[in-house]
Write an enzyme that holds these catalytic residues in place. Structure first.
Site, mmCIF file in Angstrom:
data_model
loop_
_atom_site.group_PDB
_atom_site.id
_atom_site.type_symbol
_atom_site.label_atom_id
_atom_site.label_comp_id
_atom_site.label_asym_id
_atom_site.label_seq_id
_atom_site.Cartn_x
_atom_site.Cartn_y
_atom_site.Cartn_z
ATOM 1 N NE ARG A 50 -4.032 -0.516 43.936
ATOM 2 C CZ ARG A 50 -3.040 -1.394 44.223
ATOM 3 N NH1 ARG A 50 -2.242 -2.018 43.297
ATOM 4 N NH2 ARG A 50 -3.136 -1.735 45.570
ATOM 5 C CG ASP A 52 -2.998 1.763 34.677
ATOM 6 O OD1 ASP A 52 -2.891 1.386 36.045
ATOM 7 O OD2 ASP A 52 -3.048 0.840 34.000
ATOM 8 N NE ARG A 198 -4.047 1.980 28.540
ATOM 9 C CZ ARG A 198 -2.976 2.381 28.906
ATOM 10 N NH1 ARG A 198 -2.912 2.403 30.465
ATOM 11 N NH2 ARG A 198 -2.045 2.514 28.181
#
Length: 254
Positions: A50, A52, A198
């Site tokens: 996945r 974001d 991140r």
């Protein structure tokens, strides 16, 4: 039932991430709707992972099943690419065994995070505008500690459904890119947690700004506390760069 892998790329800005969700546009939903229209039956897909909201993918894989073997795959790709729009590119359809799995069979995943010096009128939607004077040597010294780390709780998004925060990182380093003085952080691991890259980059930037020492970076890791790490970096500069499988040969620029 025949199973196929889709190799694809996408620009993340128009979507609320990869995963289908109510009342928001996602990459998964867009592809599923196109497949279902062309194949004339509901066709769910399972992605390699996945991403974001706003995160890009230079190479992503997903698998889907069909009732009958697909013929004229090139024509199918052309039809699908017309339906999914300009921000998604479906590149290959790959026949695989019936038990092949896009998520669980992946042996490694690689992410890139791009940082450019100064303001750019052209690349700002696709890279982070880095401040002058970042100490990339110190950032790389800190990043080396990720290779001997297994528990990445400090860089994990809170309250997710992940069963474990254990990851095995095999590469983590900033590299020069292009003639403009830009840099790219390349990180490869067997798996990644939500928001992990991140958060790692944000904490390394604190090292590069000399707000955090290399030893302080180690203490962040050992704290196993997301609140001890740096800020989560902007998503538009992050790219899922590659996913590897033991039975899929790379193509299209490696």
């Amino acid at each position: 039932m025949p199973r196929y892998f889709l190799q694809l790329a996408y620009r993340g800005a128009p979507f609320h991430g990869w995963q289908r969700q109510p009342n928001a546009s996602s990459v998964q939903q867009t592809i599923e709707e196109a497949l279902s229209m062309v194949l004339r039956r509901d066709t769910p897909i399972v992605g390699a992972g996945r991403t974001d909201t706003g995160v890009n993918a230079r190479r992503m894989y997903a698998h889907f099943d069909t009732e009958l073997p697909l013929e004229r795959q090139d024509a199918l790709l052309r039809s699908l690419n017309t339906l999914v729009g300009r921000d998604i590119a479906l590149e290959r359809i790959i026949p695989v065994s019936d038990d092949a799995h896009a998520r669980f069979d992946a042996t490694s995943r690689t992410y890139h995070y791009y940082a450019l010096p100064g303001k750019s009128a052209f690349f700002y939607p696709l890279a982070w505008q880095a401040p002058a004077g970042l100490d990339y040597e110190a950032m790389n010294m800190a990043a080396e500690q990720l290779l001997t780390t297994s528990d990445f709780t400090s860089f994990a998004k809170l309250h997710t459904d992940a069963r474990t925060n254990i990851c095995r990182v095999s590469h983590a380093q900033w590299h020069p890119v292009g003639p403009s003085g830009g840099m790219v952080f390349v990180i490869t691991a067997d798996r990644f947690l939500r928001n992990m890259v991140r958060a790692v980059v944000g904490t390394l930037v604190d090292v590069g700004r000399h707000k955090l020492t290399i030893e302080g970076f180690r203490r962040v890791i050992e704290a196993k506390d997301r609140c001890s790490a740096g800020t989560s970096m902007p998503p538009q500069a992050l790219y899922l760069w590659d996913v590897t499988y033991p039975y899929i040969e790379p193509c299209c620029g490696q």
